[in-house]
Design a protein around this motif. Structure first.
Motif, PDB file in Angstrom:
ATOM      1  N   UNK A 263     -15.109   9.386 -46.118  1.00  0.00           N
ATOM      2  CA  UNK A 263     -14.772   8.172 -46.862  1.00  0.00           C
ATOM      3  C   UNK A 263     -15.040   8.415 -48.344  1.00  0.00           C
ATOM      4  N   UNK A 264     -14.507   7.545 -49.163  1.00  0.00           N
ATOM      5  CA  UNK A 264     -14.785   7.600 -50.593  1.00  0.00           C
ATOM      6  C   UNK A 264     -13.838   8.454 -51.408  1.00  0.00           C
ATOM      7  N   UNK A 265     -12.755   8.943 -50.790  1.00  0.00           N
ATOM      8  CA  UNK A 265     -11.812   9.749 -51.569  1.00  0.00           C
ATOM      9  C   UNK A 265     -11.138   8.888 -52.641  1.00  0.00           C
ATOM     10  N   UNK A 266     -11.004   9.463 -53.825  1.00  0.00           N
ATOM     11  CA  UNK A 266     -10.208   8.849 -54.883  1.00  0.00           C
ATOM     12  C   UNK A 266      -9.220   9.891 -55.390  1.00  0.00           C
ATOM     13  N   UNK A 267      -8.091   9.455 -55.863  1.00  0.00           N
ATOM     14  CA  UNK A 267      -7.119  10.368 -56.457  1.00  0.00           C
ATOM     15  C   UNK A 267      -7.745  11.056 -57.674  1.00  0.00           C
ATOM     16  N   UNK A 268      -7.352  12.295 -57.951  1.00  0.00           N
ATOM     17  CA  UNK A 268      -7.894  12.980 -59.128  1.00  0.00           C
ATOM     18  C   UNK A 268      -7.733  12.168 -60.412  1.00  0.00           C
ATOM     19  N   UNK A 269      -6.667  11.379 -60.515  1.00  0.00           N
ATOM     20  CA  UNK A 269      -6.453  10.560 -61.706  1.00  0.00           C
ATOM     21  C   UNK A 269      -7.567   9.530 -61.892  1.00  0.00           C
ATOM     22  N   UNK A 270      -8.171   9.093 -60.784  1.00  0.00           N
ATOM     23  CA  UNK A 270      -9.285   8.142 -60.872  1.00  0.00           C
ATOM     24  C   UNK A 270     -10.525   8.838 -61.441  1.00  0.00           C
TER      25      UNK A 270
END
Length: 326
Positions: A263-270
């Protein structure tokens, strides 16, 4: 650094054969500093279905590579490292050569201790000494630049501080010393992990908190933020930035792909937006820090293997942005 480190440790009374040390070694007179802004990535010494990588094949975007993981032995506090043959290395010397080649490119290679399944107990003077002695022996044997603390099952700050102080005394300021605590471990200055960071901040390189695999947490403003958002990265990093660590000792840890964490994945842009929010005051979400931190160290990912499996999407975006931070 391998030859210089080995010479320094032998001067201080350590040999890889004996595994014993004293803290009288001299540091390399011209240590290679970690860049002002650095990208850290963990390298798998195992096959978990992502992609198998030799160290030489790790993306050039990374400034610090953490070799995962050293493991405990039957002796309390003692750690050991065994190269996984599934990676395709013909010999340990080939692996050492890969470490040296990365170092020649300006990359620091550290040995990470722990991980999700690793338990190393350092809770008294004897185990602190065993940890320091074995860590120094492994650094001498393989040429590692330092140690990464990624113990996820509890630590004793008092005695792990003693161990890290012994390692620093033996190696000197050339030591690259990183940490990767879980989010909960850095919620306030009273936690053992935060205490370890504060106790050793005179020689601590960076704390790359794992801003994933956790639920909602408190930011430095006392508000609750959900994982997987720019606010989670910025408001929780602010806890460390206002809790006694230098901005250069704070990094943002994020998964390299959705498969890299539960859990907790964010896009690299974030991640890029969070870096800009903290260093420039731009691209913030709901949380806006009271000041900017242009000396913020950078970002970390689990892992270089998952990054490679995803076509280097993470490092391809975050790496150049870290390099371009103010």
């Amino acid at each position: 650094m391998a030859a210089a480190l080995t010479a320094a440790l032998v001067a201080g009374g350590l040999t890889a054969a004996t595994g014993t040390a004293t803290a009288t070694a001299t540091a390399d007179p011209a240590p290679r500093a970690v860049p002002r802004h650095a990208l850290t990535g963990y390298w798998h010494n195992f096959d978990n279905g992502s992609v198998l990588l030799k160290l030489r094949d790790v993306s050039d975007a990374y400034d610090i590579i953490a070799v995962a993981f050293a493991e405990s032995t039957a002796t309390p506090g003692q750690i050991d490292f065994s190269l996984d043959r599934s990676l395709g290395y013909a010999s340990e010397q080939e692996f050492r050569d890969d470490i040296a080649a990365k170092q020649a490119e300006g990359v620091s290679v550290v040995l990470s201790v722990g991980g999700a399944n690793g338990t190393v107990t350092v809770n008294d003077p004897a185990s602190a000494q065993a940890f320091a002695d074995s860590a120094l022996a492994l650094m001498a044997e393989y040429g590692f630049d330092g140690i990464d603390i990624d113990l996820e099952h509890g630590i004793n700050a008092t005695y792990l501080t003693q161990a890290m102080e012994q390692i620093h005394a033996a190696v000197g300021d050339d030591l690259v010393y990183t940490m990767a605590p879980q989010t909960l471990d850095m919620q306030h200055t009273g936690t053992e992990y935060f205490q370890l960071a504060l106790n050793t901040r005179d020689f601590l390189t960076v704390v790359n908190t794992q801003y994933y695999n956790s639920g909602s947490m408190l930011g430095c403003d006392g508000q609750v933020y959900s994982a997987g958002s720019v606010d989670f990265l910025t408001a929780l990093a602010c806890v460390q930035l206002t809790g006694g660590l230098a901005p250069s000792q704070v990094g943002l840890g994020a998964p390299a792909s959705p498969s890299a964490a539960s859990s907790g994945y964010v896009e690299p842009a974030v991640v890029v937006a969070a870096l800009d929010c903290l260093t420039r005051g731009t691209d913030c979400g709901r949380f806006v820090p009271d000041r900017t931190y242009p000396d913020l160290r950078g970002a970390m990912t689990w892992s270089v293997n998952w990054d490679a499996a995803d076509g280097h999407t993470w490092s391809g975006l975050v790496g150049p942005h870290v390099d371009a931070l103010p």
